[in-house]
Design a protein around this motif. Structure first.
Motif, PDB file in Angstrom:
ATOM      1  N   VAL A 194       0.843  -1.061   0.046  1.00 56.14           N
ATOM      2  CA  VAL A 194      -0.055  -0.116   0.206  1.00 56.14           C
ATOM      3  C   VAL A 194       0.929   1.178  -0.021  1.00 56.14           C
ATOM      4  O   VAL A 194       0.603   2.258  -0.611  1.00 56.14           O
ATOM      5  N   GLU A 195       1.794   1.156   0.658  1.00 60.07           N
ATOM      6  CA  GLU A 195       2.999   2.265   0.694  1.00 60.07           C
ATOM      7  C   GLU A 195       3.514   2.678  -0.525  1.00 60.07           C
ATOM      8  O   GLU A 195       3.595   3.902  -0.959  1.00 60.07           O
ATOM      9  N   GLU A 196       3.558   1.915  -1.644  1.00 62.38           N
ATOM     10  CA  GLU A 196       4.116   2.037  -3.025  1.00 62.38           C
ATOM     11  C   GLU A 196       2.834   2.940  -3.589  1.00 62.38           C
ATOM     12  O   GLU A 196       3.315   4.001  -4.275  1.00 62.38           O
ATOM     13  N   LEU A 197       1.611   2.599  -3.448  1.00 66.34           N
ATOM     14  CA  LEU A 197       0.313   3.413  -4.181  1.00 66.34           C
ATOM     15  C   LEU A 197       0.623   4.848  -3.462  1.00 66.34           C
ATOM     16  O   LEU A 197       0.077   5.736  -4.282  1.00 66.34           O
ATOM     17  N   ALA A 198       0.632   4.801  -2.184  1.00 65.69           N
ATOM     18  CA  ALA A 198       0.594   6.134  -1.394  1.00 65.69           C
ATOM     19  C   ALA A 198       1.489   7.118  -1.939  1.00 65.69           C
ATOM     20  O   ALA A 198       1.234   8.210  -2.078  1.00 65.69           O
ATOM     21  N   TYR A 199       2.744   6.711  -2.038  1.00 65.48           N
ATOM     22  CA  TYR A 199       3.802   7.614  -2.358  1.00 65.48           C
ATOM     23  C   TYR A 199       4.446   7.939  -3.612  1.00 65.48           C
ATOM     24  O   TYR A 199       5.413   8.461  -4.109  1.00 65.48           O
ATOM     25  N   VAL A 200       3.936   6.873  -4.682  1.00 66.78           N
ATOM     26  CA  VAL A 200       4.321   7.080  -6.203  1.00 66.78           C
ATOM     27  C   VAL A 200       3.948   8.053  -6.675  1.00 66.78           C
ATOM     28  O   VAL A 200       2.801   8.698  -6.319  1.00 66.78           O
ATOM     29  N   GLU A 201       4.611   8.464  -7.795  1.00 64.25           N
ATOM     30  CA  GLU A 201       4.103   9.522  -8.823  1.00 64.25           C
ATOM     31  C   GLU A 201       2.630   9.321  -9.268  1.00 64.25           C
ATOM     32  O   GLU A 201       2.405   8.258  -9.606  1.00 64.25           O
ATOM     33  N   PRO A 202       1.559  10.441  -9.080  1.00 66.86           N
ATOM     34  CA  PRO A 202       0.216  10.008  -9.589  1.00 66.86           C
ATOM     35  C   PRO A 202       0.099   9.511 -10.782  1.00 66.86           C
ATOM     36  O   PRO A 202      -0.852   8.519 -11.395  1.00 66.86           O
ATOM     37  N   SER A 203       0.889  10.124 -11.745  1.00 70.75           N
ATOM     38  CA  SER A 203       0.924   9.609 -13.252  1.00 70.75           C
ATOM     39  C   SER A 203       1.234   8.095 -13.412  1.00 70.75           C
ATOM     40  O   SER A 203       0.842   7.836 -14.431  1.00 70.75           O
ATOM     41  N   GLU A 204       1.778   7.321 -12.599  1.00 75.17           N
ATOM     42  CA  GLU A 204       2.160   6.098 -12.649  1.00 75.17           C
ATOM     43  C   GLU A 204       0.865   5.448 -12.644  1.00 75.17           C
ATOM     44  O   GLU A 204       0.830   4.133 -12.997  1.00 75.17           O
ATOM     45  N   ILE A 205       0.076   5.858 -11.771  1.00 76.36           N
ATOM     46  CA  ILE A 205      -1.414   5.202 -11.510  1.00 76.36           C
ATOM     47  C   ILE A 205      -2.374   5.541 -12.491  1.00 76.36           C
ATOM     48  O   ILE A 205      -2.959   4.824 -13.111  1.00 76.36           O
ATOM     49  N   SER A 206      -2.206   6.779 -13.072  1.00 81.13           N
ATOM     50  CA  SER A 206      -3.449   7.494 -13.969  1.00 81.13           C
ATOM     51  C   SER A 206      -2.749   6.964 -15.414  1.00 81.13           C
ATOM     52  O   SER A 206      -3.811   6.875 -16.533  1.00 81.13           O
ATOM     53  N   ILE A 224      -7.493   6.975  -5.451  1.00 77.19           N
ATOM     54  CA  ILE A 224      -6.802   5.773  -4.783  1.00 77.19           C
ATOM     55  C   ILE A 224      -5.561   6.135  -3.774  1.00 77.19           C
ATOM     56  O   ILE A 224      -5.365   5.465  -2.807  1.00 77.19           O
ATOM     57  N   GLN A 225      -4.864   7.117  -4.275  1.00 77.09           N
ATOM     58  CA  GLN A 225      -3.806   7.680  -3.307  1.00 77.09           C
ATOM     59  C   GLN A 225      -4.204   8.289  -1.838  1.00 77.09           C
ATOM     60  O   GLN A 225      -3.707   8.029  -1.132  1.00 77.09           O
ATOM     61  N   THR A 226      -5.519   8.997  -1.928  1.00 78.30           N
ATOM     62  CA  THR A 226      -5.979   9.293  -0.529  1.00 78.30           C
ATOM     63  C   THR A 226      -6.449   8.327   0.219  1.00 78.30           C
ATOM     64  O   THR A 226      -6.029   8.272   1.215  1.00 78.30           O
ATOM     65  N   ARG A 227      -6.963   7.140  -0.574  1.00 82.40           N
ATOM     66  CA  ARG A 227      -7.533   6.083   0.463  1.00 82.40           C
ATOM     67  C   ARG A 227      -6.230   5.497   0.864  1.00 82.40           C
ATOM     68  O   ARG A 227      -6.256   4.898   2.177  1.00 82.40           O
ATOM     69  N   ALA A 228      -5.154   5.158   0.146  1.00 82.54           N
ATOM     70  CA  ALA A 228      -4.036   4.564   0.624  1.00 82.54           C
ATOM     71  C   ALA A 228      -3.363   5.471   1.744  1.00 82.54           C
ATOM     72  O   ALA A 228      -2.867   4.707   2.768  1.00 82.54           O
ATOM     73  N   ARG A 229      -3.358   6.556   1.743  1.00 84.74           N
ATOM     74  CA  ARG A 229      -2.721   7.417   2.853  1.00 84.74           C
ATOM     75  C   ARG A 229      -3.691   7.365   3.953  1.00 84.74           C
ATOM     76  O   ARG A 229      -3.246   7.376   5.252  1.00 84.74           O
ATOM     77  N   TYR A 276      -5.445   4.914   5.066  1.00 82.89           N
ATOM     78  CA  TYR A 276      -5.278   3.653   5.504  1.00 82.89           C
ATOM     79  C   TYR A 276      -3.915   3.447   6.231  1.00 82.89           C
ATOM     80  O   TYR A 276      -3.876   2.908   7.459  1.00 82.89           O
ATOM     81  N   LEU A 277      -3.003   3.938   5.688  1.00 87.18           N
ATOM     82  CA  LEU A 277      -1.631   4.258   6.351  1.00 87.18           C
ATOM     83  C   LEU A 277      -1.826   5.007   7.772  1.00 87.18           C
ATOM     84  O   LEU A 277      -1.132   4.530   8.674  1.00 87.18           O
ATOM     85  N   GLU A 278      -2.568   5.860   7.725  1.00 87.06           N
ATOM     86  CA  GLU A 278      -2.487   6.815   8.999  1.00 87.06           C
ATOM     87  C   GLU A 278      -3.271   6.041   9.974  1.00 87.06           C
ATOM     88  O   GLU A 278      -2.681   6.253  10.959  1.00 87.06           O
ATOM     89  N   LYS A 279      -4.356   5.625   9.433  1.00 87.53           N
ATOM     90  CA  LYS A 279      -5.134   4.722  10.442  1.00 87.53           C
ATOM     91  C   LYS A 279      -4.111   3.534  11.072  1.00 87.53           C
ATOM     92  O   LYS A 279      -4.402   3.257  12.309  1.00 87.53           O
ATOM     93  N   LEU A 280      -3.537   2.800  10.160  1.00 85.82           N
ATOM     94  CA  LEU A 280      -2.663   1.833  10.737  1.00 85.82           C
ATOM     95  C   LEU A 280      -1.568   2.322  11.442  1.00 85.82           C
ATOM     96  O   LEU A 280      -1.174   1.815  12.723  1.00 85.82           O
ATOM     97  N   GLU A 281      -0.971   3.391  11.129  1.00 84.30           N
ATOM     98  CA  GLU A 281      -0.028   4.001  11.924  1.00 84.30           C
ATOM     99  C   GLU A 281      -0.529   4.394  13.447  1.00 84.30           C
ATOM    100  O   GLU A 281       0.106   4.233  14.523  1.00 84.30           O
TER     101      GLU A 281
END
Length: 542
Positions: free
Chosen positions: A385-397, A410-415, A417-422
């Protein structure tokens, strides 16, 4: 004369013993002198300090009692007063010795027997010293001998001027030896023991094979071809890795010889042990593929940190790659120094499908997306999930069917999730009593801090006392098998370099070391590297 033998006979006896035992004549004469001293003490008193001298040229013998010069003598058998000593020698001083000549004596039966024992003991000690000095310099060589006897499976070998032993576990399996047989073996250890020097021989040692090839292949003897590593299953199969320092010479062909003559000579000495000759390579992947011959390899995946490699072979090649009772893969592992895991193409495909399903489920649960989106993300190579959260948005789009808006969501949801987990992990970290100060160390996350707390590491000092092995794990090799020990950060993407950097930060924070210490260490390492480079350059010029 002191003994019945005349001077000439005495020297002849010393010469004969020296030749027979291969020791110095002076040692034999010294042993005789010690024996005479012992016999003389039994006659003149054991408390007396008696000295015997034998002239090595004439054989003449002198017997004297040595008296120490003291101020006032108490024991007149060993001491002499200063005033009395100066009557004999005006220059005598306290601490000097006065020689008092003794008359000739005849040995009685008991004295003669005692003298003989002393001579035998001294000569035996000298012979043992000579054997040890001779054979300790032959460690690492092949030696020839004759089987003297076999005791409980151990073979005693007559080496001419000494005895060696081939223990049962150093013998090639199913190899029978009888007294009188000629044998060649490798000297791997020489020890000085109470019963005399012990020369340990081996026919199963990997270097025994190396030395045999050196004797059979002139190019190895001349240094044109090098044997880089050897792995043996004595009496059954072996693999050796060779490399040529001359590009015009084929190392494998040179070791095999015309119609296999060279390798067959080694095979014959090793009781038919099959030998695979492998070309050595700097590239671990190529080297391991070569080492698994005769099996064909479809694909390899290396884990350089753990020195582990995953080898994929066609289904029909699996038994060939593993070998009988795992022999082929075990020898390849010993030869290369890497752990080798062998999978068939079907097994590898099944495992990849399992990993794909696990990643899909992870994305579905973490991002609250349907199965199709999870599969698309997993198929694009995203694993965390970390890869999705901090990768360049263009790689997903840029993924087919995704746009910029989808990427942002997708990046907003990933972040989130990580904040909640943290937050959850941070609460658990506090419950475990792990100090907030550990957050200052770059790279540590709440999940890692929980792992540390569960292992009792709760302060900067605790963490500073860790080693990199504690965090990322380590491997140990024993009896040809490699065992992997997991570290605290085994589940996280932390390299050994990262772990070492974290520990250094902790030691700086704890005051165990200073920046100046690090600077000095870096300068010392740089100087050492420079010296090694200079030496290498000089060697090349030479």
């Amino acid at each position: 004369m002191v003994v019945s033998a005349n001077r000439l006979e005495l020297l002849q006896i010393a010469d004969a013993v020296a030749r027979e035992k291969s020791i110095d004549r002076e040692i034999v004469l010294a042993a005789m002198a010690d024996a005479i001293q012992k016999a003389a003490r039994s006659r003149y008193g054991t408390e007396s300090n008696i000295k015997a001298d034998i002239n090595p040229k004439t054989g003449e013998m002198k017997l004297q009692r040595l008296l120490e010069v003291v101020e006032h003598a108490e024991d007149y058998s060993r001491e002499i007063p200063l005033l009395l000593a100066r009557d004999r020698n005006p220059d005598a001083q306290i601490g000097d010795f006065i020689a008092d000549p003794l008359p000739p004596m005849d040995f009685g039966r008991i004295a003669a027997q005692s003298a003989k024992q002393v001579i035998v003991q001294k000569v035996r000690e000298a012979e043992r010293d000579r054997q040890f000095d001779e054979y300790k310099d032959r460690i690492g060589e092949i030696i020839n001998g004759t089987v003297k006897r076999v005791e409980y499976g151990n073979v005693i070998v007559d080496l001419g001027r000494g005895e060696g032993i081939i223990r049962r576990d150093e013998m090639i399996p199913r190899e029978a030896m009888r007294p009188g047989d000629r044998v060649r073996a490798f000297v791997y250890d020489v020890r000085r023991e109470q019963r005399g020097p012990q020369i340990f021989l081996s026919r199963t040692h990997p270097q025994f094979m190396v030395k045999l090839f050196t004797m059979e292949v002139p190019e190895i003897y001349d240094g044109i071809i090098e044997i880089r590593s050897v792995a043996r299953d004595p009496g059954s199969r072996a693999k050796i890795a060779v490399i040529s320092n001359d590009s015009s010479i084929d190392p494998v062909g040179a070791c095999v010889g015309m119609r296999g003559s060279r390798v067959q000579a080694v095979v014959g000495e090793l009781q038919g042990e099959k030998i695979d000759i492998i070309p050595w390579s700097n590239d671990p992947a190529n080297f391991i593929v070569n080492a698994l011959q005769p099996a064909e390899v479809a694909k390899v995946v290396l884990d350089e940190d753990a020195e582990r490699i995953e080898v994929v072979v066609p289904d029909e090649q699996l038994s060939l790659a593993i070998g009988r009772r795992g022999q082929n893969v075990r020898l390849a592992s010993q030869l290369t120094g890497w752990d080798i895991d062998i999978l068939t193409e079907a097994e590898e495909s099944e495992r990849r499908q399992k990993e794909f399903n696990e990643r899909t489920k992870l994305f579905m649960d973490a991002l609250d997306v349907d199965e199709m989106v999870g599969q698309v993300l997993a198929s694009e190579g995203f694993a965390q999930v970390e890869e999705l959260a901090y990768v360049e948005p263009s790689e997903i789009s840029s993924i087919d069917g995704f746009d910029d808006e989808t990427a942002v969501e997708i990046q907003t949801r990933a972040r989130d999730y990580l904040e909640k987990l943290e937050a959850e992990m941070d609460a658990k970290r506090k419950e475990l009593g792990v100090e907030d100060e550990l957050y200052k160390i770059e790279g540590l996350t709440a999940v890692m801090l929980v792992a540390l707390g569960q292992d009792g590491i709760k302060t900067i000092e605790d963490f500073a006392g860790c080693a990199a092995d504690d965090l990322v794990g380590w491997t140990e090799k024993k009896n040809g098998e490699t065992k992997r020990f997991e570290g605290l950060f085994q589940k996280f993407d932390v390299s050994r370099t990262d772990a070492e950097a974290m520990i250094v930060q902790a030691r700086l924070s704890a005051g165990w070391i200073t920046e100046e210490d690090l600077a000095r260490e870096a300068a010392a390492l740089a100087a050492e590297s420079s010296d090694e480079a200079d030496e290498a350059g000089e060697a090349e010029e030479a």
